[in-house]
Design a protein around this motif. Structure first.
Motif, PDB file in Angstrom:
ATOM      1  N   ASP A   5      13.773  -9.916 -15.460  1.00 45.81           N
ATOM      2  CA  ASP A   5      12.420 -10.802 -16.063  1.00 45.81           C
ATOM      3  C   ASP A   5      11.667 -11.098 -14.743  1.00 45.81           C
ATOM      4  N   SER A   6      11.836 -10.334 -13.895  1.00 44.61           N
ATOM      5  CA  SER A   6      11.143 -10.784 -12.317  1.00 44.61           C
ATOM      6  C   SER A   6      10.210  -9.855 -12.035  1.00 44.61           C
ATOM      7  N   GLU A   7      10.025  -8.948 -12.968  1.00 48.12           N
ATOM      8  CA  GLU A   7       9.281  -7.575 -12.505  1.00 48.12           C
ATOM      9  C   GLU A   7       7.786  -7.763 -12.289  1.00 48.12           C
ATOM     10  N   GLY A   8       7.435  -7.143 -11.033  1.00 48.66           N
ATOM     11  CA  GLY A   8       5.788  -7.252 -10.849  1.00 48.66           C
ATOM     12  C   GLY A   8       5.501  -5.747 -10.697  1.00 48.66           C
ATOM     13  N   PHE A   9       4.450  -5.358 -11.626  1.00 48.21           N
ATOM     14  CA  PHE A   9       4.197  -4.012 -11.464  1.00 48.21           C
ATOM     15  C   PHE A   9       2.705  -3.465 -10.864  1.00 48.21           C
ATOM     16  N   VAL A  10       2.480  -2.552 -10.353  1.00 43.48           N
ATOM     17  CA  VAL A  10       1.172  -2.049  -9.692  1.00 43.48           C
ATOM     18  C   VAL A  10       1.011  -0.566  -9.703  1.00 43.48           C
ATOM     19  N   THR A  11      -0.124  -0.032  -9.865  1.00 44.10           N
ATOM     20  CA  THR A  11      -0.399   1.298  -9.492  1.00 44.10           C
ATOM     21  C   THR A  11      -1.367   1.247  -8.385  1.00 44.10           C
ATOM     22  N   THR A  12      -1.056   2.031  -7.318  1.00 43.62           N
ATOM     23  CA  THR A  12      -1.745   2.166  -6.111  1.00 43.62           C
ATOM     24  C   THR A  12      -3.048   2.786  -6.348  1.00 43.62           C
ATOM     25  N   SER A  16       0.844  -1.215  -0.065  1.00 44.05           N
ATOM     26  CA  SER A  16      -0.071  -0.128   0.132  1.00 44.05           C
ATOM     27  C   SER A  16       0.971   1.279   0.110  1.00 44.05           C
ATOM     28  N   GLY A  17       0.417   2.336  -0.534  1.00 46.39           N
ATOM     29  CA  GLY A  17       1.084   3.648  -0.452  1.00 46.39           C
ATOM     30  C   GLY A  17       0.108   4.494  -1.073  1.00 46.39           C
ATOM     31  N   HIS A  18       0.868   5.905  -1.353  1.00 40.26           N
ATOM     32  CA  HIS A  18      -0.015   7.169  -1.651  1.00 40.26           C
ATOM     33  C   HIS A  18      -0.966   6.596  -2.952  1.00 40.26           C
ATOM     34  N   ASN A  19      -1.904   7.421  -3.162  1.00 43.23           N
ATOM     35  CA  ASN A  19      -2.705   7.278  -4.666  1.00 43.23           C
ATOM     36  C   ASN A  19      -1.880   7.361  -5.821  1.00 43.23           C
ATOM     37  N   ALA A  20      -2.154   6.543  -6.734  1.00 38.76           N
ATOM     38  CA  ALA A  20      -1.509   6.591  -8.215  1.00 38.76           C
ATOM     39  C   ALA A  20       0.075   6.439  -8.177  1.00 38.76           C
ATOM     40  N   GLN A  21       0.504   5.859  -7.296  1.00 36.30           N
ATOM     41  CA  GLN A  21       1.739   5.529  -7.508  1.00 36.30           C
ATOM     42  C   GLN A  21       2.332   4.267  -8.295  1.00 36.30           C
ATOM     43  N   ASP A  22       2.999   4.432  -9.361  1.00 37.30           N
ATOM     44  CA  ASP A  22       3.615   3.476  -9.964  1.00 37.30           C
ATOM     45  C   ASP A  22       4.495   2.678  -9.650  1.00 37.30           C
ATOM     46  N   LEU A  23       4.433   1.457  -9.150  1.00 37.15           N
ATOM     47  CA  LEU A  23       5.370   0.672  -8.304  1.00 37.15           C
ATOM     48  C   LEU A  23       5.900  -0.410  -9.172  1.00 37.15           C
ATOM     49  N   ALA A  24       7.087  -0.907  -9.196  1.00 33.62           N
ATOM     50  CA  ALA A  24       7.829  -1.800  -9.859  1.00 33.62           C
ATOM     51  C   ALA A  24       8.568  -2.837  -8.628  1.00 33.62           C
TER      52      ALA A  24
END
Length: 142
Positions: A86-93, A66-74
């Motif tokens: 090649d292990s990257e998982g990506f999410v936008t909070t 979890s984090g602040h709104n609309a953070q692009d995290l890898a």
């Protein structure tokens, strides 16, 4: 027959923030790791250290963040501090502080004393990130 070497590490209900000092720079995930299985591995500092001969291993990490709104995290599996691309998982909070689920996985060639951990990179800002729950599973594949 080969003996299976494996490690299982996890965090539950973690509240320690991972400090993000620079945009786009991966840093090691912070929190209190619990080591439940260490067959051929030892405990590092929020990491797992391989203590055996060379082997091929599958590494899978499943976690919520979890984090602040609309953070692009890898997120990445890392070996000796370097992210495995090649292990990257990506999410936008999201806006409600709701946890997002992420998976990172890869296959690594491990040598004695290699250190495996998970890194997080914030592409959006220097807002910190909290990894709420995490498991890291490493298993030899021959």
């Amino acid at each position: 027959d080969h003996e299976v070497e494996r490690a299982v590490v996890y965090m539950q209900d973690n509240t320690t923030e991972t400090v993000i000092s620079e945009v786009g720079t991966p840093v090691q995930v912070a929190g209190t790791f619990l080591y439940s299985v260490n067959d051929g591995f030892s405990e590092g500092s929020n990491s797992i250290i391989y203590s055996g001969q060379s082997m091929t291993a599958r590494v899978v990490s499943v976690f919520s963040c979890s984090g602040h709104n609309a953070q692009d995290l890898a997120f990445y599996i890392s070996i000796n501090g370097s992210e495995v691309q090649d292990s990257e998982g990506f999410v936008t909070t999201d806006s409600g502080g709701k946890s997002n689920n992420v998976v990172c996985q890869t296959v690594l060639e491990l040598a004695n004393l290699d250190e495996i951990s998970v890194l997080v990179e914030n592409y959006t800002s220097t807002h910190n990130v909290t990894i709420d729950n995490m498991s890291i599973n490493i298993m030899s594949i021959h």
